[in-house]
Motif scaffolding. Structure first.
Motif, short mmCIF file in Angstrom:
data_model
loop_
_atom_site.label_atom_id
_atom_site.label_comp_id
_atom_site.label_asym_id
_atom_site.label_seq_id
_atom_site.Cartn_x
_atom_site.Cartn_y
_atom_site.Cartn_z
N SER A 128 1.05 -0.90 0.00
CA SER A 128 0.08 -0.11 0.14
C SER A 128 0.82 1.29 0.10
N GLY A 129 2.03 1.12 0.58
CA GLY A 129 2.96 2.16 0.43
C GLY A 129 3.51 2.61 -0.61
N ASN A 130 4.55 3.85 -0.44
CA ASN A 130 5.24 3.96 -1.54
C ASN A 130 6.75 4.16 -1.34
N LEU A 131 7.19 3.92 0.00
CA LEU A 131 8.50 3.88 0.57
C LEU A 131 8.69 2.39 1.06
N PHE A 132 9.90 2.02 0.87
CA PHE A 132 10.24 0.42 1.17
C PHE A 132 11.78 0.57 1.54
N THR A 133 12.06 -0.21 2.85
CA THR A 133 13.43 -0.40 3.26
C THR A 133 13.92 -1.95 2.96
N ILE A 134 14.88 -2.17 2.11
CA ILE A 134 15.45 -3.26 1.68
C ILE A 134 16.68 -3.61 2.67
N ASN A 135 16.29 -4.73 3.23
CA ASN A 135 17.45 -5.13 4.20
C ASN A 135 18.09 -6.33 3.84
N ALA A 136 19.54 -6.20 3.56
CA ALA A 136 20.31 -7.27 3.10
C ALA A 136 21.39 -7.67 4.24
N ARG A 137 21.50 -8.91 4.24
CA ARG A 137 22.40 -9.64 5.34
C ARG A 137 23.35 -10.60 4.51
N SER A 138 24.52 -10.53 4.89
CA SER A 138 25.81 -11.26 4.55
C SER A 138 27.00 -11.26 5.34
N HIS A 139 27.71 -12.51 5.04
CA HIS A 139 28.97 -12.86 5.89
C HIS A 139 30.08 -11.71 5.36
N THR A 140 30.09 -11.29 4.11
CA THR A 140 30.87 -10.15 3.99
C THR A 140 30.57 -8.64 4.36
N GLN A 141 31.40 -8.16 4.66
CA GLN A 141 31.20 -6.64 4.95
C GLN A 141 31.21 -5.62 3.95
N ASP A 142 31.68 -6.00 2.62
CA ASP A 142 31.90 -4.91 1.72
C ASP A 142 31.31 -5.28 0.54
N VAL A 143 30.13 -6.06 0.40
CA VAL A 143 29.27 -6.37 -0.78
C VAL A 143 28.10 -5.55 -0.98
N PHE A 144 27.75 -4.72 0.17
CA PHE A 144 26.45 -4.21 -0.05
C PHE A 144 26.29 -3.16 -1.13
N THR A 145 27.38 -2.28 -1.19
CA THR A 145 27.57 -1.25 -2.37
C THR A 145 27.02 -1.98 -3.76
N HIS A 146 27.55 -2.91 -3.93
CA HIS A 146 27.48 -3.74 -5.39
C HIS A 146 25.90 -4.48 -5.57
N LEU A 147 25.20 -4.44 -4.39
CA LEU A 147 23.71 -4.95 -4.62
C LEU A 147 22.76 -3.88 -5.40
N LYS A 148 23.22 -2.70 -5.43
CA LYS A 148 22.42 -1.65 -6.23
C LYS A 148 21.98 -1.94 -7.68
N LYS A 149 23.19 -2.55 -8.32
CA LYS A 149 23.01 -3.09 -9.54
C LYS A 149 21.82 -3.91 -9.97
N GLY A 150 21.77 -4.95 -8.98
CA GLY A 150 20.85 -5.97 -9.18
C GLY A 150 19.50 -5.43 -8.82
N PHE A 151 19.35 -4.54 -8.04
CA PHE A 151 17.89 -4.15 -7.58
C PHE A 151 17.46 -3.01 -8.85
N ARG A 152 18.62 -2.29 -9.55
CA ARG A 152 18.11 -1.47 -10.73
C ARG A 152 17.63 -2.28 -11.61
N LYS A 153 18.03 -3.54 -12.11
CA LYS A 153 17.29 -4.50 -13.00
C LYS A 153 15.81 -4.77 -12.52
N THR A 154 15.85 -4.94 -11.15
CA THR A 154 14.43 -4.99 -10.80
C THR A 154 13.33 -3.86 -11.13
N PHE A 155 13.73 -2.76 -10.87
CA PHE A 155 13.02 -1.73 -11.03
C PHE A 155 12.75 -1.51 -12.39
#
Length: 350
Positions: A177-204
């Motif tokens: 129903s809303g227009n704002l969403f929080t995507i929570n990502a969890r990983s065993h590595t600490q420096d992977v999160f900035t690379h995940l935006k590319k995959g979500f760009r394909k999603t949108f």
């Protein structure tokens, strides 16, 4: 008759006294019932935790062993890191986002590292370290919810407005129903999160959202062409009126009234310059609003808060095995003693 009249107040006092006594007995029964409830609850709690004190040494040993096991597991397991990204999807791409979150989690659970690496454009080691994704609504303020409810009310039948209050709408609204969403990502590595935006760009940027954007752009082009055409025509009409006024001021024609009864009057051509000015301002406001809408929603999604460059370590309760294991041990011990007592009661029942 005068001798019987004084007896009425006495009867009323007797009736009131009986009424107060009945009310008093009712409250006594109520308080007694509440007291029995508290006493029963207290007895049940004591009966439940009694084995912990009877077999205190056994329980203490089990708790210490579970704490040691929890501590060892915390020290040996891989650390868990997390990061959040707050997005505002456009062109109904939020539905594909919800679907892809479930798809990503299924790939992680099935250890399909190659597909994850291809989607997020990361190496297989970082793809294998992914733990999971979670989609949450918001963050939303109370004002945001009020605005959302107001827009919802405008879009439904007026006869249904009274049947759906604000509280009912908030309680029954879904994640989508809303227009704002929080995507929570969890990983065993600490420096992977900035690379995940590319995959979500394909999603949108999916086929449906691209089609929606194309329809919006076509509609905007037609409206903008209509507004500019109307402004051009208004400009021509205004120039015509100005030319008429110039000719009128030059000619300065005069005419007599009917049958010479009225005084000499000046003939004037009626114009609507002010109305044309208001119409022009209305069209320009609509054109500006259209341009603002296009400027605000010219992408498939907006990132209000991006993933952290370095993820934060996850120290929630589920990860604190040194605390979780002893609590689970105590619960299992209590359940075990309860099962044994029920078994013995059933066995000895006649």
């Amino acid at each position: 008759m005068s001798e019987k009249l004084p007896q009425q107040p006495q009867n009323e006092e007797v009736d009131l006294g009986q009424l107060f006594n009945a009310i008093g007995r009712l409250f006594e029964k109520l308080f007694a019932f509440i007291g029995r409830l508290f006493k029963s609850a207290f007895s049940a709690i004591i009966y439940l935790i009694k084995p912990l004190f009877i077999y205190f040494k056994f329980v203490a040993v089990a708790v210490v062993i579970s704490m040691v096991l929890g501590f060892i597991l915390e020290q040996t397991k891989e650390p868990t890191y997390y990061s959040n990204m707050v997005v505002r999807p456009h062109f109904d791409s939020k539905y594909q986002l919800f679907s892809n979150i479930n798809y990503f989690n299924s790939l992680i659970s099935s250890q399909n590292v190659d597909e994850l690496s291809n989607i997020f454009e990361i190496d297989t080691a970082k793809a294998k370290a992914l733990i999971g994704f979670n989609l949450e609504a918001g963050p939303e303020t109370q004002n945001d919810l009020f605005v959302e409810y107001g827009e919802y009310v405008k879009g439904i039948d007026t006869s249904l407005v009274d049947e759906l209050s604000y509280a009912d709408y908030i309680n029954n609204r879904s994640l989508m129903s809303g227009n704002l969403f929080t995507i929570n990502a969890r990983s065993h590595t600490q420096d992977v999160f900035t690379h995940l935006k590319k995959g979500f760009r394909k999603t949108f940027e999916n086929d449906f959202s691209k089609q929606q954007k194309q329809v919006r752009d076509t509609t905007v082009y037609i409206k903008r062409l209509t507004y500019t055409t109307q402004l051009s025509r208004l400009d021509s009409i205004q120039k015509t009126y100005l030319e008429v006024l110039r000719n009128q001021s030059k000619n300065n024609k005069l005419s007599l009234g009917i049958s010479g009864a009225l005084p000499v009057q000046e003939e004037k051509t009626t114009t609507k310059e002010y109305d044309l000015f208001l119409k022009e301002q209305e069209i320009r406001r609509a054109l500006n609003l259209l341009n603002e809408t296009v400027a605000q929603e010219n992408t498939y999604f907006d990132v209000l808060s991006a993933f952290d460059r370095v993820g934060k370590i996850d120290n929630n309760f589920k990860q604190r095995y040194i605390v979780l294991f002893p609590l689970l041990t105590i619960v299992f011990i209590l359940l075990g003693f309860l099962v044994i007592r029920v078994f013995n009661y059933i066995k000895s029942y006649e």
